[in-house]
Design a protein around this motif. Structure first.
Motif: not given
Length: 355
Positions: A292-304
Motif C-alpha cells: 500500500f505504501h508503494c502505491l502511495s509513492e506512485l501517487k495512486d489514489q484509485f485503490l483508496l
C-alpha cells in the motif's frame, strides 16, 4: 529485551516460545510540534510546517523519530522559504529534496554521479547483508574516503554519523536506516539507467545493452518480488524509494545524477496494477501494508476509493474481511486525515489475526 525501530521486525520473535510485549516509543503529536518549533528559524515558518505536515499524513507519521523529524523540518524549511510549489508529498519526494538541500548547503551541486553511485553501492550491498555499521576499510573498499576527498567530505559528513569503539577505531553508519535505503535505491536506479545493469539480478554485474530498451516495469517487478520474499522487511523502504525515484518530479530533481531519464508513463500505471494484484495474493500483513505504501509513492489514489467502497459493502453484508482487506483497513486508518474517536471492530466480521 527486543529493541527495534521496525515493527515488522518484531514479528520475527516466535510468539509460541515466549511471552512478548512490544512497546513502540516515540514522539507524541505534542512533542513533534515542540521539536519543530525549537528547530525552526522563526515561529511563522514553524507554524506553516506544522500545518503542512498535518495534511500529509505519511510525513507526519515519520516525525515520531527525532532524526526523521529533523529531515522533514530541514526540507520544508528550505522549500517553504523559497515558496516552492513542489512540496514533498511522498517519502521519496522528501529524501530527494533532502539530498539536494545537503548538496546546496555544502556547495556540492557538482558532486558527481560516480560519487553518489559509490555511496549507493555501499548502501545497497550492505542492506542486502543486513549490515548497518562500517569501518573505514569498508568505505575504502567502495572507493569512499570521507576525510581526504572533497568529493565525499560534503555530503558524507551529513549522511554518515561517526562513533568510536574499542581502541578508538572509527565506525560509521548512515544517519538513519532510511537514508541507507534511499541511497541503495538511487544506486539500483542509477545502475539500471546509466550503466545498463541490474544489481537486483544476482551474479549478473555486467552491462546489458538490452536494458536500454527494457521498460522500468522489469526492474520494478524484480524489486517487488525481492521485497515480498524478505522475512524481516529489510527491503520494504528500499522498494518504496525505488518506485518513487521513477516518478517524473523526482527524475527532474535528480537530473544532475542521471545520464538520461526514461519516460515510460505507462510503466508507472502497469506497476500500480501489478502491485494491486500482489496485494490480493499476499498473506503477510506487513508485506501487504508495504505494498500500500508503494502505491502511495506512485501517487495512486484509485485503490483508496476502491477499498472504501469494498469495506463499506463488507460492513453491511456481514462477510468476512480477506487478509488484504484487513491490511487495507489498518493502512487507511493510519493515514486518514480524520481522527477516529471510536473504532468499532464489531462492524466487521474479522478473525483474531485481522484484529
Amino acid at each position: 529485551i527486543w529493541i527495534t525501530s521496525r515493527p515488522a521486525a518484531a514479528g520475527l520473535i516466535p510468539p509460541e516460545l515466549i511471552s512478548r510485549v512490544t512497546e513502540v516509543q516515540r514522539f507524541d503529536d505534542k512533542q513533534k510540534e515542540e521539536y519543530i518549533r525549537k528547530n525552526c528559524k522563526n515561529r511563522t515558518l514553524a507554524n506553516r510546517i506544522i500545518s503542512l505536515i498535518k495534511t500529509l499524513r505519511s510525513l507526519y507519521m515519520l516525525c515520531y523519530v527525532p532524526v526523521l523529524c529533523w529531515i522533514v523540518v530541514t526540507v520544508l524549511e528550505h522549500t517553504l522559504e523559497k515558496n516552492s510549489e513542489e512540496s514533498s508529498k511522498t517519502l521519496t519526494d522528501l529524501y530527494t529534496n533532502f539530498l539536494l538541500v545537503l548538496l546546496t548547503a555544502r556547495k556540492g551541486k557538482r558532486t558527481n554521479q560516480e560519487a553518489i553511485l559509490k555511496v549507493g553501492n555501499l548502501a545497497f550491498e550492505s542492506l542486502e547483508k543486513n549490515i548497518t555499521v562500517f569501518y573505514e576499510k569498508d568505505l575504502r573498499e567502495y572507493g569512499i574516503n570521507i576525510n581526504n576527498s572533497s568529493l565525499y567530505s560534503g555530503v558524507c559528513k551529513d549522511i554518515f554519523k561517526q562513533d568510536s569503539v574499542l581502541f578508538e577505531e572509527k565506525v560509521y553508519s548512515f544517519l538513519h536506516l532510511t537514508v541507507q535505503e534511499y541511497f541503495a535505491a538511487l544506486y539500483v536506479f542509477g545502475s539500471y539507467h546509466n550503466n545498463y545493469f541490474n544489481p537486483l539480478k544476482k551474479y549478473k554485474k555486467y552491462k546489458d545493452s538490452t536494458l536500454k530498451r527494457k521498460p522500468k516495469l522489469t526492474l520494478n517487478k524484480n524489486a517487488l518480488e525481492r521485497a515480498i520474499q524478505s522475512s524481516n522487511g529489510h527491503l520494504d523502504f528500499f522498494v518504496r524509494f525505488l518506485l518513487g525515484t521513477e516518478m517524473e518530479n523526482n527524475q527532474k530533481l535528480l537530473k544532475g545524477f542521471l545520464s538520461h531519464s526514461q519516460d515510460y508513463p505507462s510503466d508507472i500505471q502497469k506497476t500500480a496494477e501489478h502491485i494491486k494484484k500482489l496485494i490480493k495474493k499476499t498473506s503477510s500483513p506487513e508485506r501487504c501494508m508495504n505494498l500500500f505504501h508503494c502505491l502511495s509513492e506512485l501517487k495512486d489514489q484509485f485503490l483508496l476509493d476502491e477499498f472504501n467502497v469494498t469495506l463499506d459493502a463488507v460492513k453491511h453484508s456481514g462477510q468476512s474481511l480477506s487478509p488484504s482487506q484487513c491490511s487495507a483497513l489498518a493502512y487507511f486508518s493510519l493515514l486518514s486525515e480524520k481522527e477516529i474517536d471510536v473504532f468499532d471492530m464489531s462492524k466487521y466480521a474479522t478473525s483474531e489475526e485481522c484484529v
